[in-house]
Design an enzyme around this catalytic site. Structure first.
Site, short mmCIF file in Angstrom:
data_model
loop_
_atom_site.label_atom_id
_atom_site.label_comp_id
_atom_site.label_asym_id
_atom_site.label_seq_id
_atom_site.Cartn_x
_atom_site.Cartn_y
_atom_site.Cartn_z
N ASP A 91 -5.37 1.44 5.72
CA ASP A 91 -6.88 1.58 5.92
C ASP A 91 -7.10 0.73 7.30
O ASP A 91 -7.00 0.18 7.43
CB ASP A 91 -7.61 1.12 4.92
CG ASP A 91 -9.07 1.33 4.15
OD1 ASP A 91 -9.80 1.77 6.04
OD2 ASP A 91 -9.52 1.65 3.33
N ASN A 125 -3.04 -6.60 -5.76
CA ASN A 125 -3.66 -6.36 -4.32
C ASN A 125 -2.84 -7.53 -3.46
O ASN A 125 -3.05 -8.93 -3.58
CB ASN A 125 -5.28 -7.64 -4.54
CG ASN A 125 -5.56 -7.83 -3.11
OD1 ASN A 125 -5.59 -7.29 -2.30
ND2 ASN A 125 -7.37 -7.06 -3.49
N SER A 126 -1.79 -6.69 -2.65
CA SER A 126 -1.15 -8.36 -1.66
C SER A 126 -2.27 -8.77 -1.03
O SER A 126 -1.26 -9.41 -0.34
CB SER A 126 -0.12 -6.69 -1.12
OG SER A 126 -1.22 -5.62 -0.03
N GLU A 153 0.25 -1.30 -4.78
CA GLU A 153 -0.52 -0.76 -4.48
C GLU A 153 -1.71 -0.98 -5.61
O GLU A 153 -1.17 -1.05 -6.67
CB GLU A 153 0.52 0.80 -5.45
CG GLU A 153 -1.37 1.72 -5.13
CD GLU A 153 -1.99 1.96 -4.22
OE1 GLU A 153 -3.58 2.13 -3.78
OE2 GLU A 153 -0.90 2.82 -2.28
N LEU A 154 -3.19 -0.54 -4.68
CA LEU A 154 -4.49 -1.17 -5.26
C LEU A 154 -4.48 0.01 -6.98
O LEU A 154 -5.37 -0.51 -7.30
CB LEU A 154 -5.02 -1.80 -4.75
CG LEU A 154 -6.56 -2.39 -4.70
CD1 LEU A 154 -5.90 -3.59 -5.96
CD2 LEU A 154 -7.43 -2.76 -3.75
N GLY A 207 0.61 -1.30 -0.32
CA GLY A 207 0.04 -0.06 0.25
C GLY A 207 0.65 1.06 0.35
O GLY A 207 0.79 2.12 0.60
N THR A 224 5.74 9.58 4.94
CA THR A 224 4.72 9.60 3.30
C THR A 224 4.19 10.85 3.55
O THR A 224 3.97 11.66 4.08
CB THR A 224 3.87 8.22 3.74
OG1 THR A 224 3.23 8.37 5.48
CG2 THR A 224 4.76 6.72 3.63
N GLU A 225 3.51 10.93 2.57
CA GLU A 225 2.55 11.92 2.45
C GLU A 225 1.45 11.42 3.66
O GLU A 225 1.11 13.14 4.66
CB GLU A 225 1.58 11.59 1.45
CG GLU A 225 0.69 13.31 0.87
CD GLU A 225 -0.56 13.04 -0.15
OE1 GLU A 225 -1.30 11.91 -0.01
OE2 GLU A 225 0.02 13.49 -0.93
N GLU A 226 1.09 11.01 3.97
CA GLU A 226 -0.57 10.32 5.11
C GLU A 226 0.66 11.05 6.31
O GLU A 226 -0.10 11.39 7.31
CB GLU A 226 -0.31 9.09 5.01
CG GLU A 226 -2.01 8.27 6.29
CD GLU A 226 -2.64 9.67 6.30
OE1 GLU A 226 -3.67 9.86 7.19
OE2 GLU A 226 -3.11 10.56 4.74
#
Length: 252
Positions: free
Chosen positions: A152, A129-130, A96-97, A73, A227-229
């Protein structure tokens, strides 16, 4: 396209892709069906597509260097970019999905390679999709580090089965990690942090790193900032919850 000065998708100053053209929903349902190619076995992963300068031919030697780091992700790729220069000899990939976000990371890596000849050749990204296909990409004991940064939270109890850290998924992660390999997790959601810690603590193939080990690990310092988050959480003065565990041989 990236070398075209009139390309509207690139910043005129940094020549990097503009995020506003690649925005997508913050999260995707990992249990839904998606249509993208998936290798049947890890031997079918074409390294020449991901690392063309290091693997110029699709005829790969079976003993060639393997991917060692996986960012699950990976979002917009900030951690990969930071790790690339910290571990320049290590191959790493983001998984990444979301299709638009994956495309952004591809364009970002390509732009960085063009702007910095010889650098960033060791990172790449794949849309997959890991939660379903980890064993399709990595052999037993192949990875030395796995990252799960700000996943998430899937707050509703009925959706906890969508969480990327769970007891049954840890079985797969343990399979792909070498003994001594490290799994890094971080979140700004306290309940999710407790969930991930409980899952890892309860698994017989993982043990927690000591505070002394965390202090000397240069990667730990990137978990909040790369990371951006993580940067958003820092700007808002938020709290984060880390769990860092080592893959071990279970005690008999």
């Amino acid at each position: 396209m990236l070398e075209n000065e009139a390309n509207p998708y690139l910043s005129k100053t940094t020549r990097l892709p503009r995020k506003r053209f690649y925005r997508a929903r913050a999260h995707s349902n990992p249990l839904s069906d998606a249509h993208f190619p998936v290798p049947i076995t890890p031997s079918q992963v074409d390294y020449s597509l991901h690392f063309p300068q290091l693997f110029p031919s699709s005829d790969q030697d079976a003993s060639s260097k393997k991917i060692q780091f996986a960012d699950i992700g990976c979002g917009f790729g900030g951690l990969l970019i930071s790790l690339s220069t910290l571990f320049p000899r290590t191959l790493m990939i983001g998984m990444e999905l979301r299709d638009k976000v994956t495309e952004y990371v591809k364009e970002r890596v390509l732009a960085l390679r063009i702007a910095n000849p010889g650098q960033y050749q060791n990172i790449s990204v794949v849309r997959t999709n890991s939660m379903k296909y980890i064993p399709n990409y990595f052999e037993k004991g192949q990875l030395s580090k796995m990252f799960f940064l700000f996943p998430d939270p899937h707050f509703k109890e009925k959706n906890h089965r969508r969480r990327v850290i769970s007891p049954h998924l840890l079985d797969e992660y343990a399979y792909t990690l070498e003994v001594g390999g490290i799994i890094y997790t971080i979140t700004d959601v306290e309940e999710l942090g407790a969930w991930m810690k409980t899952c890892l603590e309860g698994h017989p193939m993982f043990e927690v790193l000591t505070e002394e080990e965390l202090d000397v690990d240069p990667v730990v310092k990137l978990l909040n900032s790369a990371t951006e988050e993580g940067q958003k959480v820092a700007r808002n003065g938020g709290q984060t919850f880390k769990s860092v565990y080592r893959r071990i041989v279970p005690k008999v």
